[in-house]
Design a protein around this motif. Structure first.
Motif: not given
Length: 329
Positions: A105-125
């Motif tokens: 429950p302490k970290y419940a905010g991490l489960d919020l659905p969103s397309a805004d979470w910070p991302t890191q770009s990586l190359r598949a493969g």
């Protein structure tokens, strides 16, 4: 002494012993760690919102929404998304929709659905050096999963959204270098767009298990991972105060020498061969092998500039111990 008096005395002794054991075990600190490259949601939001004065004011909308649900303490404790009873369990143990919080429950905010979470770009493969910060190192193993193609970040994350098998495993744990585990492996091929890399760190010396969501964008470009956590400007000492045959009492102190507050301070040091921490006060204590650690108690997590915190512990040793490699954070 009557039978009744003897029974009462025995019951009282058992109760006191039970309370004493509970107090001793309450002093043990959990291990801590988190993926920092690609950054877990807790770490990415910690970096996103950390201000020069030590406060956290998220800029990213998803991080701000998480803080609205859970407050800022989970971001200060970015290394603590764990279940002490996890025993490496995943599907059927952590509920759907609660994967990123590990069901905590302490970290419940991490489960919020969103397309805004910070991302890191990586190359598949491509080959990649996954970096998992070990706030407190422990023997164990790692499993890394990834979402299926077509993952929708605006919906709660379910187990069926992840590939059933991990794409990278490390058992036993990889070498510890610079305070972090480095898992070198290949990212899955044929994936594009937003995905979640789900990491599971399972300790082999206890049932404690860590669960992390790292948001990534798979494509042709790569971005630089977030910087490592800023080192605390602090000083610490671990000193024997008194000793007796087979045992000793020591004090631990940590001082904030910087210009911004420290949150959730910790002191780590090396014990000599054969020396053991038995119990402590004014902090939570743990020991793995020769590495011992004192962690801030719940009632004194924050150290303002110039402030000092002191804790103490008892231990066993055949001789007066000398503590080395003392560091604070």
């Amino acid at each position: 002494m009557t039978q009744r008096q003897a029974a009462v005395r025995a019951c009282t002794g058992i109760t006191l012993l039970t309370l004493l054991m509970a107090l001793v075990f309450a002093q043990r600190a959990d291990a801590h760690g988190s993926m920092i490259s690609p950054a877990s949601r807790t770490y990415a939001c910690y970096v996103d919102g950390l201000q020069p004065n030590g406060e956290i004011v998220p800029v990213n909308p998803a991080c701000a929404a998480a803080v609205a649900v859970s407050g800022t303490q989970p971001l200060y404790d970015w290394y603590g998304v764990l279940r002490s009873d996890g025993a490496g369990r995943t599907r059927g143990f952590i509920p759907d929709g609660q994967l990123c919080s590990g069901g905590s429950p302490k970290y419940a905010g991490l489960d919020l659905p969103s397309a805004d979470w910070p991302t890191q770009s990586l190359r598949a493969g491509s080959d990649y050096d996954f970096t998992y910060a070990a706030w407190v190192p422990h023997p164990g193993s790692f499993r890394l999963y990834i979402t299926k193609q077509g993952h929708d970040p605006t919906k709660p994350l379910h187990w069926d959204d992840l590939e059933s098998a991990p794409f990278l495993t490390a058992d036993p744990e990889p070498p510890l270098t610079g305070g972090a585990y480095h898992l070198h492996g290949q990212l899955p091929e044929g994936l594009t767009g937003r995905h979640v890399i789900y990491s599971v760190w399972q300790r082999s010396d206890s049932t404690e298990t860590f669960y992390n969501c790292s948001d990534v964008m798979l494509g042709d470009d790569e971005t630089t991972p977030p910087p490592p956590p800023p080192p605390a400007d602090c000083s610490a000492s671990v000193v024997v105060e008194k000793s007796w045959q087979g045992g000793f009492q020591a004090s631990v102190s940590v001082t904030n020498n910087g210009s911004r507050k420290m949150t959730d301070w910790a002191v780590q040091w090396t014990m000599p061969d054969g020396a053991k921490v038995s119990d402590g006060w004014n902090g939570t204590f743990m020991q793995t092998g020769s590495t011992a650690m004192a962690h801030a108690p719940d009632w004194h997590k924050i150290l303002n500039p110039g402030e000092t915190a002191t804790a103490g512990f008892n231990g066993s040793s055949d001789q007066v111990p000398q503590f080395t490699s003392v560091r604070c954070s």
